[in-house]
Design an enzyme around this catalytic site. Structure first.
Site, PDB file in Angstrom:
ATOM      1  N   LYS A 178      -7.792   1.472  -3.101  1.00  0.00           N
ATOM      2  CA  LYS A 178      -7.464   1.051  -1.729  1.00  0.00           C
ATOM      3  C   LYS A 178      -7.607   2.220  -0.747  1.00  0.00           C
ATOM      4  O   LYS A 178      -8.208   2.085   0.318  1.00  0.00           O
ATOM      5  CB  LYS A 178      -6.028   0.515  -1.728  1.00  0.00           C
ATOM      6  CG  LYS A 178      -5.396   0.308  -0.376  1.00  0.00           C
ATOM      7  CD  LYS A 178      -5.767  -1.007   0.252  1.00  0.00           C
ATOM      8  CE  LYS A 178      -5.181  -1.119   1.643  1.00  0.00           C
ATOM      9  NZ  LYS A 178      -5.601  -2.321   2.327  1.00  0.00           N
ATOM     10  N   THR A 196       0.878  -1.179   0.000  1.00  0.00           N
ATOM     11  CA  THR A 196       0.000   0.000   0.000  1.00  0.00           C
ATOM     12  C   THR A 196       0.909   1.222   0.000  1.00  0.00           C
ATOM     13  O   THR A 196       1.655   1.434   0.967  1.00  0.00           O
ATOM     14  CB  THR A 196      -0.901   0.037   1.244  1.00  0.00           C
ATOM     15  OG1 THR A 196      -1.664  -1.164   1.291  1.00  0.00           O
ATOM     16  CG2 THR A 196      -1.842   1.229   1.201  1.00  0.00           C
ATOM     17  N   LYS A 238      -1.602   5.307   8.542  1.00  0.00           N
ATOM     18  CA  LYS A 238      -0.813   5.344   7.299  1.00  0.00           C
ATOM     19  C   LYS A 238      -1.748   5.508   6.089  1.00  0.00           C
ATOM     20  O   LYS A 238      -1.519   6.368   5.229  1.00  0.00           O
ATOM     21  CB  LYS A 238      -0.014   4.039   7.159  1.00  0.00           C
ATOM     22  CG  LYS A 238       0.672   3.895   5.819  1.00  0.00           C
ATOM     23  CD  LYS A 238       1.250   2.509   5.559  1.00  0.00           C
ATOM     24  CE  LYS A 238       1.620   2.390   4.082  1.00  0.00           C
ATOM     25  NZ  LYS A 238       2.168   1.106   3.690  1.00  0.00           N
TER      26      LYS A 238
END
Ligand code: NAD
Length: 290
Positions: free
Chosen positions: A162, A87, A237
């Site tokens: 995402k 990611t 994050k």
């Protein structure tokens, strides 16, 4: 098909192991972690990438991804695929895809949903960005490591999907937790709150599948003293990636920004570091209106 696998941490190790169990010839490298059983050890990232049909990366962030890509691309065979499952920020994903194209390589960004449990069981969901040819080459590997892969469009679109998904997740988890804390103070039983909301218009994955109240709803990290699960640090994050992308794209995301600030406070100034992201419930429950 010969595979190089770089980044063998909590997610990468079980993914690489599943590919080896499925019969692929897998060579791995990590700066710290050992190779799982069945995966051959390389001496360096470049070594792991040399002569492979596919190189998979599962790394912590975009800067590391860029550095690894710059290191391995000159060693990769023409037409080979770089499948990045980390990611990272959308800009890094798109830059790396451009560099891959310039080096005569195929590239797919395919971040995952499903966590360590999904990586272990081979049931991850992949959100993929890249050309049709690159996606087609990755498809058999998605089938081993996961249960579903959605081709979201061009390079970077996997990361875009995402971070948009996880921005919704962070927002709904905060909303669910603050509503439970309000319900407590109004004298409403948590089980009754779940029974109503999980079948009413306030339902969400955060309430129905991952209820943040211990002993209520399905088993979740709340029932295990808020051990992750999905750590608040990782939610922070991903929320920061959403805000970086929103800034780059000039998109107005006020609730996403507020969710980011709340998780930053929780992880960096309070006791949220190392806890599940649903531990926002005891946080709100212990506070007074500010
Ligand atoms: P992790 O920290 O356990 O693993 C990352 C690994 O990369 C580490 O073992 C580290 O030593 C290695 N590494 C760092 N720099 C390297 C380099 N230059 N060369 C080779 N190896 C290097 O993290 P993780 O939980 O496995 O997550 C990996 C990625 O997957 C992250 O981008 C994360 O956001 C994403 N992700 C994690 C989860 C989860 O639940 N853990 C879920 C979905 C997505």
């Amino acid at each position: 098909m010969k595979i190089g696998f770089i980044g063998l941490g909590n997610m990468g190790a079980p993914m690489a192991r599943n590919l080896a169990v499925a019969g692929y010839n897998v060579t791995g490298y990590d700066t710290v972690a050992p190779c799982p059983d069945g995966v051959m050890q390389a001496e360096s990232a470049r070594d792991a990438a040399t002569g492979q049909d596919v190189v998979i990366t599962m790394l912590p962030n975009g800067d590391i991804l860029r550095a690894v890509a710059a290191d391995i691309y000159p060693a990769m065979s023409a037409g080979a695929l770089h499948l990045d499952c980390s990611t990272v920020d959308v800009a890094s994903a798109r830059d790396v895809a451009d560099q891959a194209q310039n080096a005569g390589l195929l590239a797919v960004d395919a971040p995952v949903s499903g966590g360590v449990g999904g990586a272990d069981a081979g049931t991850l969901t992949f959100m993929a960005g890249g050309t049709d040819a690159a996606f087609a080459k990755a498809q058999p590997l998605f089938e081993v490591m996961g249960q579903k892969a959605v081709h979201c469009g061009a390079a970077g679109n996997g990361q875009a999907a995402k971070i948009c998904n996880n921005m919704i997740l962070g927002i709904t988890m905060i909303g669910t937790c603050e509503a439970f804390a309000l319900a407590d103070k109004l004298g409403l039983d948590r089980q009754k709150m779940f029974d109503v909301v999980s079948t009413s218009s306030g339902y969400s994955w955060s309430m129905n599948a991952y209820c943040p109240a211990p002993g209520v709803g399905p088993q979740s990290p709340a029932d295990n003293d808020y051990k992750p699960g999905f750590a608040a640090d990782l939610m922070l994050k991903d929320l920061r990636l959403s805000q970086q992308a929103a800034k780059d794209a000039d998109a107005d995301t006020p609730i996403g920004r507020h969710a980011t600030d709340l998780y930053a406070t929780f992880v960096e100034k309070e006791d949220g570091h190392g806890k599940d992201f649903s531990a926002m419930l005891p946080r709100f429950a212990s506070r007074r209106r500010s």
